[in-house]
Write a protein that holds these residues in place. Structure first.
Motif, PDB file in Angstrom:
ATOM      1  N   ALA A 151       0.830  -1.212   0.000  1.00 46.82           N
ATOM      2  CA  ALA A 151       0.000   0.000   0.000  1.00 46.82           C
ATOM      3  C   ALA A 151       0.865   1.262   0.000  1.00 46.82           C
ATOM      4  CB  ALA A 151      -0.908  -0.016   1.231  1.00 46.82           C
ATOM      5  N   TRP A 153       1.187   5.692   0.841  1.00 45.56           N
ATOM      6  CA  TRP A 153       1.005   6.529   2.035  1.00 45.56           C
ATOM      7  C   TRP A 153      -0.093   7.557   1.880  1.00 45.56           C
ATOM      8  CZ3 TRP A 153       1.422  11.294   0.080  1.00 45.56           C
ATOM      9  CH2 TRP A 153       2.207  11.449  -1.066  1.00 45.56           C
ATOM     10  N   LYS A 177       1.852  -4.944   3.592  1.00 46.97           N
ATOM     11  CA  LYS A 177       3.078  -4.158   3.744  1.00 46.97           C
ATOM     12  C   LYS A 177       2.712  -2.698   3.436  1.00 46.97           C
ATOM     13  CE  LYS A 177       6.147  -2.275   1.993  1.00 46.97           C
ATOM     14  NZ  LYS A 177       6.399  -0.822   2.184  1.00 46.97           N
ATOM     15  N   GLU A 180       6.369   2.901   4.008  1.00 46.67           N
ATOM     16  CA  GLU A 180       7.319   3.211   5.082  1.00 46.67           C
ATOM     17  C   GLU A 180       7.013   4.572   5.727  1.00 46.67           C
ATOM     18  OE1 GLU A 180       7.739   2.614   1.942  1.00 46.67           O
ATOM     19  OE2 GLU A 180       9.579   3.457   1.096  1.00 46.67           O
ATOM     20  N   GLY A 228       0.472   2.061  -5.906  1.00 49.04           N
ATOM     21  CA  GLY A 228       1.624   2.947  -5.781  1.00 49.04           C
ATOM     22  C   GLY A 228       1.982   3.539  -7.130  1.00 49.04           C
ATOM     23  N   SER A 229       3.247   3.891  -7.287  1.00 48.76           N
ATOM     24  CA  SER A 229       3.679   4.610  -8.485  1.00 48.76           C
ATOM     25  C   SER A 229       3.833   3.670  -9.679  1.00 48.76           C
ATOM     26  CB  SER A 229       5.016   5.299  -8.205  1.00 48.76           C
ATOM     27  OG  SER A 229       5.978   4.319  -7.909  1.00 48.76           O
ATOM     28  N   THR A 232       7.298   1.738  -9.546  1.00 47.35           N
ATOM     29  CA  THR A 232       7.339   0.542  -8.677  1.00 47.35           C
ATOM     30  C   THR A 232       6.400  -0.529  -9.223  1.00 47.35           C
ATOM     31  OG1 THR A 232       7.670   2.058  -6.834  1.00 47.35           O
ATOM     32  CG2 THR A 232       7.266  -0.224  -6.273  1.00 47.35           C
ATOM     33  N   LEU A 251      -2.133   2.312 -10.125  1.00 45.96           N
ATOM     34  CA  LEU A 251      -0.952   3.165 -10.255  1.00 45.96           C
ATOM     35  C   LEU A 251      -1.334   4.644 -10.388  1.00 45.96           C
ATOM     36  CD1 LEU A 251       0.999   0.757 -12.628  1.00 45.96           C
ATOM     37  CD2 LEU A 251       0.941   0.794 -10.128  1.00 45.96           C
ATOM     38  N   GLY A 252      -0.392   5.434 -10.844  1.00 47.99           N
ATOM     39  CA  GLY A 252      -0.572   6.884 -10.859  1.00 47.99           C
ATOM     40  C   GLY A 252      -1.486   7.371 -11.969  1.00 47.99           C
ATOM     41  N   CYS A 284      -4.347  10.077  -6.139  1.00 41.15           N
ATOM     42  CA  CYS A 284      -4.137   9.450  -7.455  1.00 41.15           C
ATOM     43  C   CYS A 284      -5.148   9.954  -8.463  1.00 41.15           C
ATOM     44  CB  CYS A 284      -4.196   7.928  -7.320  1.00 41.15           C
ATOM     45  SG  CYS A 284      -5.698   7.322  -6.528  1.00 41.15           S
ATOM     46  N   GLU A 381       2.973  12.828 -13.888  1.00 45.13           N
ATOM     47  CA  GLU A 381       2.033  12.983 -12.775  1.00 45.13           C
ATOM     48  C   GLU A 381       2.594  14.068 -11.848  1.00 45.13           C
ATOM     49  OE1 GLU A 381       1.692   9.721  -9.869  1.00 45.13           O
ATOM     50  OE2 GLU A 381      -0.424  10.253  -9.646  1.00 45.13           O
ATOM     51  N   HIS A 449     -12.841   0.200  -9.446  1.00 47.70           N
ATOM     52  CA  HIS A 449     -11.851   1.276  -9.474  1.00 47.70           C
ATOM     53  C   HIS A 449     -10.556   0.747 -10.072  1.00 47.70           C
ATOM     54  CE1 HIS A 449      -9.096   4.418  -8.361  1.00 47.70           C
ATOM     55  NE2 HIS A 449      -8.412   3.595  -7.592  1.00 47.70           N
TER      56      HIS A 449
HETATM   57  P1  NAD Z   1       5.593   3.963  -4.317  1.00 50.61           P
HETATM   58  O1  NAD Z   1       5.535   3.208  -5.583  1.00 50.61           O
HETATM   59  O2  NAD Z   1       6.829   4.724  -4.010  1.00 50.61           O
HETATM   60  O3  NAD Z   1       5.356   2.984  -3.063  1.00 50.61           O
HETATM   61  C1  NAD Z   1       4.202   2.206  -2.947  1.00 50.61           C
HETATM   62  C2  NAD Z   1       4.499   1.003  -2.058  1.00 50.61           C
HETATM   63  O4  NAD Z   1       5.421   0.151  -2.735  1.00 50.61           O
HETATM   64  C3  NAD Z   1       5.151   1.350  -0.736  1.00 50.61           C
HETATM   65  O5  NAD Z   1       4.617   0.508   0.270  1.00 50.61           O
HETATM   66  C4  NAD Z   1       6.624   1.015  -0.973  1.00 50.61           C
HETATM   67  O6  NAD Z   1       7.345   0.704   0.203  1.00 50.61           O
HETATM   68  C5  NAD Z   1       6.492  -0.207  -1.855  1.00 50.61           C
HETATM   69  N1  NAD Z   1       7.663  -0.515  -2.690  1.00 50.61           N
HETATM   70  C6  NAD Z   1       8.674   0.307  -3.074  1.00 50.61           C
HETATM   71  N2  NAD Z   1       9.544  -0.375  -3.864  1.00 50.61           N
HETATM   72  C7  NAD Z   1       9.048  -1.630  -3.996  1.00 50.61           C
HETATM   73  C8  NAD Z   1       9.471  -2.792  -4.722  1.00 50.61           C
HETATM   74  N3  NAD Z   1      10.573  -2.788  -5.472  1.00 50.61           N
HETATM   75  N4  NAD Z   1       8.702  -3.894  -4.654  1.00 50.61           N
HETATM   76  C9  NAD Z   1       7.561  -3.915  -3.935  1.00 50.61           C
HETATM   77  N5  NAD Z   1       7.120  -2.853  -3.212  1.00 50.61           N
HETATM   78  C10 NAD Z   1       7.853  -1.717  -3.263  1.00 50.61           C
HETATM   79  O7  NAD Z   1       4.314   4.919  -4.309  1.00 50.61           O
HETATM   80  P2  NAD Z   1       3.906   5.972  -3.208  1.00 50.61           P
HETATM   81  O8  NAD Z   1       4.801   7.154  -3.312  1.00 50.61           O
HETATM   82  O9  NAD Z   1       3.753   5.312  -1.882  1.00 50.61           O
HETATM   83  O10 NAD Z   1       2.426   6.355  -3.694  1.00 50.61           O
HETATM   84  C11 NAD Z   1       2.162   7.391  -4.587  1.00 50.61           C
HETATM   85  C12 NAD Z   1       1.808   6.843  -5.954  1.00 50.61           C
HETATM   86  O11 NAD Z   1       0.727   5.911  -5.822  1.00 50.61           O
HETATM   87  C13 NAD Z   1       1.291   7.913  -6.885  1.00 50.61           C
HETATM   88  O12 NAD Z   1       1.793   7.691  -8.177  1.00 50.61           O
HETATM   89  C14 NAD Z   1      -0.218   7.698  -6.865  1.00 50.61           C
HETATM   90  O13 NAD Z   1      -0.898   8.180  -8.006  1.00 50.61           O
HETATM   91  C15 NAD Z   1      -0.299   6.219  -6.741  1.00 50.61           C
HETATM   92  N6  NAD Z   1      -1.585   5.804  -6.191  1.00 50.61           N
HETATM   93  C16 NAD Z   1      -2.461   5.137  -6.990  1.00 50.61           C
HETATM   94  C17 NAD Z   1      -3.706   4.783  -6.504  1.00 50.61           C
HETATM   95  C18 NAD Z   1      -4.727   4.078  -7.357  1.00 50.61           C
HETATM   96  O14 NAD Z   1      -5.727   3.637  -6.814  1.00 50.61           O
HETATM   97  N7  NAD Z   1      -4.520   3.953  -8.658  1.00 50.61           N
HETATM   98  C19 NAD Z   1      -4.045   5.098  -5.190  1.00 50.61           C
HETATM   99  C20 NAD Z   1      -3.117   5.775  -4.405  1.00 50.61           C
HETATM  100  C21 NAD Z   1      -1.885   6.109  -4.909  1.00 50.61           C
END
Ligand code: NAD
Length: 528
Positions: A151, A153, A177, A180, A228-229, A232, A251-252, A284, A381, A449
């Protein structure tokens, strides 16, 4: 139900994770620390989840749903505590956390407690094909086994809950997980499930950084739900591909909002100001590029500028705060670079909210005009309170520019003409489109979603989100027992006649031809 065979555990487990801390984004104060899980800790958590799986999966779905109802009660009772923890480590005002995190999580729990027992009930499939005419086919829905949830943050409680709740009610065990940056919100989610009576190890929360996330993917889980992004997400998808385990990726985005001249411009300005700047712009599905029909541009820009200039930018602890700091000073620095790129290319600041005095990580909500397609704010983004306004000649240009992006998460259309709203929505490349609203589709428990293009794959929430948490299994039993199925061995003239009779009876354009072969077909069915 038999214990599932674990998938292969990767031989190349990543390095151990570093310890993580809950910090107040406005002051940098560390108020909680968690030890780093070693790679072995992560593997052991997945093993414990696997041991807990048969006991949980064998419970009737109604019992698992009842646990969600108890969770909902516990969450409601502790709603202000949750909102305050989220606010403290994410930086959003507690009132916003109450709506966008606690309320939405309550909705997920209520929706799946009611919906899952109905939808996961085994059901008989319609019998249409040759094979299924002879068979009764029941579709059953089985859990994957152990699901790894990773997940972010930005909505640390709601997004984790939105992934965990359907996975659990479907009979999976879960290792979560969290980011951080926001471990405590997820730890609290785990506590609430324990309070609701969830058996040990059915949900485990392992605070850790990216290395712990990478280790979880490799540790023998049966499925991964990642939010997440894009960067990642690509790594997670590649790792899941190598292990051949399914994953969904949220994702983003760089969502477009299209405003037509017939829209209620004042209302659109209020809605888009909240959509873009709530959660300090770190959403997001926030509208990140706003396109306005040329003849309404000045009027909308004036309304929007007024909205932005009157926002209260302050630490979440300040009464009346509306826009807090960004998650970390580094995130504000990244946004500054996108802003500087636009200014260097000729963009102008139309409006900017007043920055708070003191505190770190603040980026005052800012509106840009005179932007061009090459600028980073239009291509990447922007994950913070910065937004460009772009004039468009007409509907066709608006749609073309809105779709000119690698992302496709959600979008919005603002018009008084409902027919136009639907017409434009159907042409936008996005996972969801709201007419005259923004953001909320992501938090509606019964809607699918997710994104298209680089914004992800798979769907969370709603029926489709639940179905991602199960493997459908078709179980065939006999309707007609014959000594030999007509397609089994004994190829020859008789076989050919029967096969041709089947094809003719089921697919010939002439009804007379179909009727003529019925006798041959029935003899074939009897194995004669
Ligand atoms: P991030 O990708 O940096 O981190 C997301 C999660 O992945 C964290 O828990 C991180 O510790 C973990 N992570 C990092 N490296 C990893 C790896 N190599 N393998 C597995 N896990 C790993 O993203 P972020 O900065 O926490 O979140 C922001 C991004 O998330 C933005 O781009 C946002 O648009 C996107 N987001 C998307 C949605 C959606 O529903 N589409 C919702 C919320 C956020």
């Amino acid at each position: 139900m038999a214990t599932l065979m674990p998938p292969r555990v990767s031989q190349e487990l990543p390095a151990p994770a570093r310890p993580v801390e809950s910090r107040d984004p406005a002051t940098g104060e560390v108020w909680k620390r968690y030890d780093a899980p070693s790679t072995l800790d992560v593997v052991r958590a997945v093993e414990r989840a696997r041991e807990a799986h048969p006991g949980w999966a064998n419970r009737p779905v109604a019992e698992r749903a009842a646990m969600l109802t108890r969770f909902r009660r516990a969450l409601y009772e502790r709603r202000h505590e949750v909102a305050s923890v989220v606010s403290r480590e994410n930086g959003k005002p507690a009132s916003e956390a109450l709506m966008s995190e606690v309320f939405v999580a309550l909705e997920y729990a209520q929706y799946y407690a009611g919906f899952a027992p109905k939808r996961l009930r085994p059901h008989v499939a319609p019998t249409r094909t040759m094979g299924t005419m002879l068979k009764k086919v029941t579709i059953e829905y089985h859990p994957h086994g152990v699901v790894g949830v990773i997940a972010p943050w930005n909505y640390p409680f709601q997004l984790a809950a939105g992934a965990v709740i359907p996975a659990l009610v479907a009979g999976n065990t879960v290792v979560l997980k969290p980011s951080e940056f926001t471990p405590t919100s997820a730890v609290l989610l785990g506590e609430l499930f324990a309070q609701a009576g969830l058996p040990a190890d059915v949900l485990q929360v392992i605070p850790g950084d990216g290395a712990a996330g990478a280790a979880l993917v490799q540790a023998g889980v049966n499925r991964v739900h990642f939010t997440g992004s894009v960067a990642t997400g690509r790594k997670v998808a590649a790792a899941c591909g190598a292990l051949l385990i399914p994953c969904s990726l949220e994702l983003g985005g760089s969502d477009a909002a299209i405003i037509f001249a017939d829209a209620d411009l004042e209302r659109a300005a209020r809605g888009l100001s909240w959509g873009r700047f709530s959660n300090a712009g770190q959403t997001c599905v926030a509208p990140k590029r706003i396109f306005i029909e040329q003849r309404a541009f000045d009027a909308f820009a004036a309304h929007f500028a007024r909205e932005v200039q009157t926002l209260t930018v302050a630490a979440a602890s300040v009464p009346g705060a509306e826009v807090g700091p960004m998650i970390r000073p580094a995130a504000a620095t990244m946004l500054e670079a996108q802003f500087a790129d636009a200014i260097a290319g000729g963009a102008k600041v139309l409006a900017r909210a007043k920055a708070p005095s003191g505190g770190e990580g603040f980026f005052p909500p800012t509106v840009l005009v005179n932007v061009t397609p090459e600028m980073r704010v239009m291509r990447e983004e922007t994950f913070g309170p910065l937004v460009p306004l772009v004039p468009v000649a007409d509907e066709a240009e608006a749609i073309m520019l809105a779709n000119r992006t690698e992302f496709g998460l959600s979008a919005s259309v603002w018009t008084r003409d409902a027919e136009r709203g639907r017409r434009v929505a159907s042409q936008l490349e996005a996972g969801s489109v709201a007419v005259n609203d923004a953001v909320l589709t992501a938090g509606m428990s019964n809607l699918p979603h997710g994104g298209v293009k680089a914004s992800g794959m798979g769907r969370s929430h709603g029926e489709l989100g639940l179905m991602e948490c199960v493997e459908p299994r078709a179980v065939l039993t006999d309707r007609v027992v014959s000594p030999r199925q007509p397609w089994w061995f004994r190829y020859g003239a008789q076989y050919d006649a029967t096969a041709d009779a089947f094809l003719t009876a089921l697919h010939a354009p002439s009804w007379l031809a179909r009727v003529k072969v019925l006798g041959t077909m029935i003899r074939g069915l009897r194995g004669g």
